[in-house]
Design a protein around this motif. Structure first.
Motif, short mmCIF file in Angstrom:
data_model
loop_
_atom_site.label_atom_id
_atom_site.label_comp_id
_atom_site.label_asym_id
_atom_site.label_seq_id
_atom_site.Cartn_x
_atom_site.Cartn_y
_atom_site.Cartn_z
N PRO A 186 9.90 11.91 29.26
CA PRO A 186 10.45 10.68 28.69
C PRO A 186 10.93 10.94 27.26
O PRO A 186 10.25 11.64 26.50
N SER A 187 12.12 10.43 26.92
CA SER A 187 12.61 10.56 25.54
C SER A 187 12.01 9.43 24.70
O SER A 187 11.51 8.45 25.25
N LEU A 188 12.11 9.58 23.39
CA LEU A 188 11.60 8.52 22.51
C LEU A 188 12.34 7.22 22.80
O LEU A 188 11.75 6.14 22.87
N LYS A 189 13.66 7.34 23.00
CA LYS A 189 14.48 6.17 23.31
C LYS A 189 14.01 5.54 24.63
O LYS A 189 13.90 4.32 24.76
N GLY A 190 13.70 6.40 25.60
CA GLY A 190 13.22 5.91 26.89
C GLY A 190 11.89 5.18 26.76
O GLY A 190 11.67 4.15 27.40
N ILE A 191 11.03 5.72 25.92
CA ILE A 191 9.70 5.11 25.72
C ILE A 191 9.86 3.73 25.10
O ILE A 191 9.20 2.76 25.51
N MET A 192 10.77 3.62 24.14
CA MET A 192 11.01 2.31 23.51
C MET A 192 11.60 1.33 24.51
O MET A 192 11.19 0.18 24.60
N ALA A 193 12.60 1.81 25.29
CA ALA A 193 13.28 0.94 26.26
C ALA A 193 12.32 0.45 27.34
O ALA A 193 12.46 -0.67 27.85
N ALA A 194 11.34 1.30 27.69
CA ALA A 194 10.41 0.96 28.77
C ALA A 194 9.66 -0.32 28.48
O ALA A 194 9.31 -1.08 29.39
N LYS A 195 9.44 -0.58 27.20
CA LYS A 195 8.65 -1.77 26.82
C LYS A 195 9.35 -3.07 27.19
O LYS A 195 8.71 -4.10 27.31
N ARG A 196 10.68 -3.01 27.35
CA ARG A 196 11.43 -4.22 27.65
C ARG A 196 11.80 -4.33 29.13
O ARG A 196 12.47 -5.27 29.54
N LYS A 197 11.40 -3.35 29.92
CA LYS A 197 11.79 -3.38 31.35
C LYS A 197 10.83 -4.26 32.15
O LYS A 197 9.63 -4.29 31.86
N PRO A 198 11.36 -4.97 33.15
CA PRO A 198 10.53 -5.93 33.88
C PRO A 198 9.51 -5.27 34.82
O PRO A 198 9.83 -4.31 35.52
N VAL A 199 8.29 -5.78 34.80
CA VAL A 199 7.25 -5.36 35.73
C VAL A 199 6.74 -6.60 36.45
O VAL A 199 6.20 -7.51 35.82
N GLU A 200 6.97 -6.64 37.74
CA GLU A 200 6.51 -7.79 38.52
C GLU A 200 5.11 -7.51 39.04
O GLU A 200 4.83 -6.43 39.57
N SER A 201 4.22 -8.46 38.86
CA SER A 201 2.85 -8.29 39.33
C SER A 201 2.64 -9.12 40.60
O SER A 201 2.99 -10.29 40.65
N LEU A 202 2.10 -8.46 41.63
CA LEU A 202 1.89 -9.16 42.90
C LEU A 202 0.44 -9.06 43.32
O LEU A 202 -0.23 -8.06 43.05
N GLN A 203 -0.02 -10.10 44.01
CA GLN A 203 -1.35 -10.05 44.62
C GLN A 203 -1.19 -10.05 46.14
O GLN A 203 -0.10 -10.32 46.65
N LEU A 204 -2.28 -9.77 46.83
CA LEU A 204 -2.19 -9.69 48.29
C LEU A 204 -1.71 -10.99 48.90
O LEU A 204 -0.98 -11.00 49.90
N SER A 205 -2.08 -12.13 48.28
CA SER A 205 -1.65 -13.42 48.83
C SER A 205 -0.12 -13.57 48.76
O SER A 205 0.49 -14.20 49.63
N ASP A 206 0.50 -12.95 47.74
CA ASP A 206 1.97 -12.99 47.64
C ASP A 206 2.62 -12.23 48.79
O ASP A 206 3.78 -12.43 49.11
N LEU A 207 1.85 -11.28 49.36
CA LEU A 207 2.41 -10.41 50.40
C LEU A 207 1.97 -10.83 51.80
O LEU A 207 2.30 -10.17 52.79
N GLY A 208 1.20 -11.90 51.87
CA GLY A 208 0.73 -12.37 53.17
C GLY A 208 -0.30 -11.45 53.81
O GLY A 208 -0.46 -11.43 55.03
N ILE A 209 -0.98 -10.66 52.98
CA ILE A 209 -2.02 -9.76 53.50
C ILE A 209 -3.37 -10.45 53.37
O ILE A 209 -3.76 -10.83 52.26
N GLU A 210 -4.06 -10.60 54.48
CA GLU A 210 -5.34 -11.31 54.43
C GLU A 210 -6.53 -10.36 54.43
O GLU A 210 -7.53 -10.60 53.76
N ALA A 211 -6.42 -9.28 55.21
CA ALA A 211 -7.57 -8.38 55.34
C ALA A 211 -7.31 -7.07 54.60
O ALA A 211 -6.32 -6.40 54.86
#
Lengths: 256, 309
Positions: A186-211
């Motif tokens: 990773p470049s320094l520029k890449g490391i800085m840019a990474a902070k602004r990139k979207p990260v979606e957080s999902l739980q099992l209920s969002d995915l319809g997984i019960e077990a």
């Protein structure tokens, strides 16, 4: 071309690793890193994006600290990430894990999924084929080379004594060995840019997984023990006779 | 009666080991896609052979074989379905697991008659025992799990005629390229392995490692540091991301013994190390070690080996 890269945070294989009280991989130590082969998968995706355009999405399943691994992939150049984080996942077997990942892949648009040939904690090497069975996409595994023209993908599937050239239409799932490329830092520029990139957080209920978790697993770890350590044998310092001493040892052990 | 289904690919020792292990669990039915595999099953005590005839099946990767094996496993309803832990064996096991909604264990180093499986975890530093809790035991067996022991039988042969469905023609094998293996034994199956590491220092100097391997009739291996540096081709890498070996004799020259490397060789019967650094971790596991310059030690050892031959 839209690519999803599967990454997994694992305990550093260069340091001591252990199972926890529930006989699961102990992930609570501070020595977690991105799976050794995953970096090659990220690099392969970035190179294909550079040639064909599109987006690289990183998909991971793991506890909160897996964010560190996500940040690294974003710093290398991935565009966004999906992090499945749910306490109920702990103790899941490979089959359940594949169902969770397949459900997440079902929410994403992709032409290619790229993964490491195996994780460097459990080393099963079955996830690409499990996902192929669940998503209906073809799997081309163990690649040492990957090419695409935008509608099909061609890989060199590495074997012990050669390779097979495999082709399939997209969308497809590919796994890669460390022979495929040299991952970028990773470049320094890449490391800085990474902070602004979207990260979606999902739980099992969002995915319809019960077990999930141990209750849904089809195997149970019933015991674990440290392998008895090998003890050092005879060590000599070469003072002009080391080679002869070595040959004498081999002769005594009947290898000559 | 315990029924064991075994996938027998045409790969000699490994398949023979799986058949030998399977025999200790119950009655073995083998699945063979060619005559060589079918006869291997007979040599190693199979009671029954499903001889699959499927024209064109080798033109496609994994999918059509997975369909045949899944159909057979469904029909036979075995207590165990065992495959060798190869890329192909693992792929087929994975596909079968999803299709039959069954569990899956990989890289077993042992399997007891009560179904308790043994696996190495964390580069072999931890030994795990596990059991299937649902369905049948679907598992891949790693190379070296047992000593192959012939037990010739006259198995009943049932021909299974299969066609390759269009849905299984998605991944074409466009070309198979065998790279010359040379005269040395295959790394994963060799009785003796001589490996070089970073300490060898260059591609040219790997010739010394080759000479020692040839003098002992062994295979040549390399540490990851050596393959990453381009001293020797990657396919000879011994370690966590390379080949796992379990030879009678493992000679490590110029290899420090990082965990990544130990993962691939620590179950060798006898380990010999040559390294300049007396503190190298490899000496902690070596049965015999020489602290010294490998370019002094190995040529002298070679001379002595030739004298004694």
């Amino acid at each position: 071309m839209n690519i999803v890269v599967l990454v997994k945070q694992v305990p550093d294989s260069g340091l001591a690793r252990q199972l926890d009280a529930q006989l699961r991989v102990d992930r609570n130590g501070a020595n977690n890193v991105m799976g050794e082969l995953d970096e090659y998968a990220v690099e392969a995706a970035l190179q294909l994006k550079e040639a064909h355009g599109g987006e690289v999405t990183v998909l991971t399943l793991g506890p909160g600290q897996a964010t560190e691994t996500i940040r690294k992939t974003l710093a290398m150049g991935a565009d966004k990430a999906v992090h499945i984080e749910d306490d109920a996942v702990a103790g899941s077997d490979a089959l359940t894990t594949s169902a969770i990942l397949a459900a997440a892949l079902g929410r994403l648009e992709w032409d290619l999924v790229i993964a490491g040939a195996e994780s460097t904690d459990s080393n099963m090497g079955v996830m690409p084929q499990l996902l192929a069975a669940r998503t209906g996409a073809p799997a081309l595994t163990g690649a040492r080379k990957i090419d695409t023209d935008g509608t099909s993908v061609t890989v060199e599937h590495q074997r012990a004594n050669g390779y097979d050239v495999l082709t399939a239409n997209l969308p497809a799932i590919v796994s890669v060995w460390d022979t495929i490329n040299t991952p970028r830092y990773p470049s320094l520029k890449g490391i800085m840019a990474a902070k602004r990139k979207p990260v979606e957080s999902l739980q099992l209920s969002d995915l319809g997984i019960e077990a999930a978790g141990q209750a849904a697993a089809a195997n149970e770890v019933v015991g674990a023990a440290a392998r008895p350590e090998r003890t050092a044998g005879q060590i000599v310092t070469d003072e002009g006779q080391g080679g002869t001493a070595l040959a004498e040892f081999l002769a005594a052990e009947k290898f000559i | 009666m315990t029924d064991i289904l075994v996938y027998v690919p045409n790969s000699g020792k490994h398949a023979a080991e799986v058949l030998t292990l399977a025999r200790t669990l119950g009655d073995v039915s083998a699945v063979a896609f060619d005559d060589a595999s079918a006869s291997l099953a007979g040599e190693y005590g199979a009671a029954k052979v499903y001889r699959v005839e499927a024209p064109g099946i080798d033109d496609y990767f994994v999918d059509p074989k997975a369909t045949v094996l899944t159909d057979l496993a469904r029909k036979v309803a075995p207590d165990y379905f065992l495959l060798p832990s190869t890329d192909e064996g693992k792929a087929l096991a994975a596909r079968t697991a999803v299709a039959l909604d069954n569990g899956l264990m990989t890289d077993l180093s042992g399997l007891a008659p009560d179904g308790t499986a043994t696996q190495d975890a964390f580069a072999g530093t931890t030994i795990v025992t596990a059991k299937a809790t649902k369905g049948f035991t679907l598992a891949t067996i790693k190379l070296g799990a047992t000593e192959p022991a012939p037990a010739p039988s006259s198995p009943e042969v049932e021909t299974v005629n299969a066609t390759v469905a269009e849905s299984d023609q998605r991944v074409k094998v466009a070309q198979r390229v065998d790279e010359p293996a040379g005269d040395r034994p295959a790394l994963s199956e060799a009785r003796i392995v001589v490996s070089g590491g970073r300490g060898v220092g260059s591609a040219e100097d790997f010739a010394l490692i080759e000479r020692v391997a040839d003098a002992l009739g062994g295979a040549v291996g390399a540490s990851r540091a050596a393959t990453d540096a381009g001293y020797y081709p990657h396919k000879f890498q011994v370690g966590q991301t390379g080949t796992t070996v379990s030879p009678q004799l493992y000679v490590a020259a110029g290899i420090s013994g990082a965990i990544q490397h130990r993962a691939g060789m620590q179950t060798s019967r006898v380990i010999v190390a040559v390294n300049k650094d007396a503190d190298a971790p490899i000496f902690g596991m070596a049965d015999f070690g020489v602290v010294g310059d490998l370019f002094q030690v190995l040529p002298q050892a070679l001379e002595e080996i030739e004298k004694r031959k």
